[in-house]
Scaffold this motif. Structure first.
Motif, short mmCIF file in Angstrom:
data_model
loop_
_atom_site.label_atom_id
_atom_site.label_comp_id
_atom_site.label_asym_id
_atom_site.label_seq_id
_atom_site.Cartn_x
_atom_site.Cartn_y
_atom_site.Cartn_z
N MET A 1 41.31 79.01 17.95
CA MET A 1 40.93 78.93 16.54
C MET A 1 40.24 77.62 16.17
O MET A 1 39.75 77.44 15.08
CB MET A 1 42.17 79.11 15.65
CG MET A 1 42.67 80.52 15.57
SD MET A 1 41.49 81.61 14.71
CE MET A 1 41.03 82.71 16.05
N LEU A 2 40.20 76.68 17.12
CA LEU A 2 39.55 75.41 16.85
C LEU A 2 38.03 75.56 16.91
O LEU A 2 37.50 76.31 17.73
CB LEU A 2 40.01 74.36 17.85
CG LEU A 2 41.44 73.84 17.69
CD1 LEU A 2 41.80 72.91 18.84
CD2 LEU A 2 41.60 73.12 16.36
N THR A 3 37.35 74.82 16.03
CA THR A 3 35.90 74.85 16.01
C THR A 3 35.34 73.47 16.28
O THR A 3 35.98 72.45 16.04
CB THR A 3 35.38 75.34 14.64
OG1 THR A 3 35.87 74.48 13.61
CG2 THR A 3 35.83 76.76 14.37
N CYS A 4 34.11 73.44 16.78
CA CYS A 4 33.45 72.18 17.09
C CYS A 4 33.11 71.43 15.80
O CYS A 4 32.48 72.00 14.90
CB CYS A 4 32.17 72.44 17.89
SG CYS A 4 31.23 70.95 18.27
N ALA A 12 36.56 76.20 23.31
CA ALA A 12 37.33 76.85 24.37
C ALA A 12 38.00 75.78 25.22
O ALA A 12 37.53 74.64 25.30
CB ALA A 12 36.42 77.71 25.24
N LYS A 13 39.10 76.15 25.84
CA LYS A 13 39.82 75.20 26.68
C LYS A 13 38.97 74.79 27.88
O LYS A 13 38.28 75.61 28.49
CB LYS A 13 41.14 75.81 27.16
CG LYS A 13 42.18 75.95 26.06
CD LYS A 13 43.50 76.47 26.62
CE LYS A 13 44.55 76.58 25.52
NZ LYS A 13 45.85 77.09 26.04
N CYS A 20 32.58 73.34 23.47
CA CYS A 20 31.91 74.42 22.76
C CYS A 20 30.74 74.93 23.59
O CYS A 20 30.36 74.30 24.59
CB CYS A 20 31.44 73.93 21.39
SG CYS A 20 29.93 72.93 21.42
N PRO A 21 30.13 76.07 23.22
CA PRO A 21 29.01 76.62 24.00
C PRO A 21 27.82 75.66 24.11
O PRO A 21 27.04 75.76 25.07
CB PRO A 21 28.63 77.87 23.22
CG PRO A 21 29.89 78.30 22.54
CD PRO A 21 30.57 77.02 22.16
N SER A 22 27.67 74.75 23.16
CA SER A 22 26.57 73.79 23.22
C SER A 22 26.86 72.60 24.10
O SER A 22 26.00 71.73 24.29
CB SER A 22 26.22 73.30 21.80
OG SER A 22 25.79 74.38 20.99
N GLY A 23 28.08 72.54 24.63
CA GLY A 23 28.42 71.47 25.55
C GLY A 23 29.09 70.26 24.92
O GLY A 23 29.32 69.25 25.60
#
Length: 270
Positions: A1-4, A12-13, A20-23
């Motif tokens: 549930m955490l967001t960047c 993500a862990k 995050c997907p952007s690194g």
């Protein structure tokens, strides 16, 4: 549930942290917390309460002076049994730990902008997800929480509303006009008037007051260090003159003061 906190994508862990997907990567500190406060979101090098204030509050609370406040908060939280909860502005975690005890099956999060506070909070309840983060940009997904707590903390009402799922609620705990009245009368020539319910004017549409109560009791501060800690953890520690602060700390007789707290529970409307 955490967001960047930089791009708002889901985290993500990753090894010893989150990504995050952007690194954008955030490592977990050795104490156990995640620092999700980017430098561009800081107003100063070390925002929030400094070490002296954190230590004063921790020492004072550990003596049990405000234990009834924490106990009642935990009782009220337990009435709602959320799946996920968040303590906004958790400080050094005294109240957070009590909520965690009352909600053993829930997924608990807590944040504060002060790294010094969160570093010490981690020791109180290791199972809570501790975060250094901004209360104005909480790194949790929309509608991800069913219960929020805000104890003696500034509050962004629209951010709180964003975080709550429909039917979820916010418990706000704050002082009334009688809180520490004896202390304020000794520190100032004129005690500033305080309106207990002024925060109700800030509540946005879509949030409804469902419950309100006041807890009031007396505490007796026998020794100087306890009085010094109380002063240091409140704005009175820097607002009042040095002479009057010293007079409070060094007075010979026990110092009896009123603790008066208002609990307001607001529900997110569908």
């Amino acid at each position: 549930m955490l967001t960047c906190p930089i791009c708002t994508a889901m985290l993500a862990k990753a090894e010893n942290g989150m990504v995050c997907p952007s690194g954008h990567r955030f490592d977990r500190a050795r104490q156990g917390y995640l620092n999700l406060l980017p430098v561009q979101h800081k107003n100063s090098r070390d925002p929030g309460d400094n070490l002296a204030m954190v230590e004063a509050r921790r020492n004072f609370l550990n003596e049990g002076h405000y234990a009834p406040v924490a106990t009642r908060l935990a009782e009220l939280a337990a009435q709602h049994w959320p799946k996920r909860w968040l303590d906004i502005g958790c400080g050094e975690g005294y109240y957070t730990a009590k909520i965690a005890e009352a909600l053993p099956r829930a997924d608990g999060y807590a944040l504060d902008i002060s790294r010094e506070a969160v570093k010490r909070a981690c020791k109180r309840a290791p199972k809570v997800n501790w975060l250094v983060a901004s209360m104005a940009r909480v790194p949790l997904a929309d509608a991800s929480c069913q219960f929020l707590a805000s104890v003696f903390s500034p509050l962004d009402w629209h951010e709180a509303m964003r975080l709550l799922s429909p039917g979820g609620g916010l418990m706000r705990v704050g002082p009334t006009r009688e809180h520490l009245i004896e202390l304020r009368e000794q520190l100032y020539d004129e005690v500033r008037e305080y309106v207990d319910d002024k925060h109700l004017l800030q509540v946005p549409d879509g949030m409804a007051l469902a419950h309100s109560e006041t807890l009031k009791f007396k505490i007796k501060l026998i020794d100087g260090p306890s009085r010094a800690n109380l002063l240091a953890m409140t704005p009175h520690g820097w607002r009042a003159s040095a002479e009057r602060r010293t007079a409070v700390i060094e007075q010979a007789k026990p110092f009896v003061v009123t603790v008066s707290m208002r609990y307001d529970y607001f529900v997110r409307q569908p």
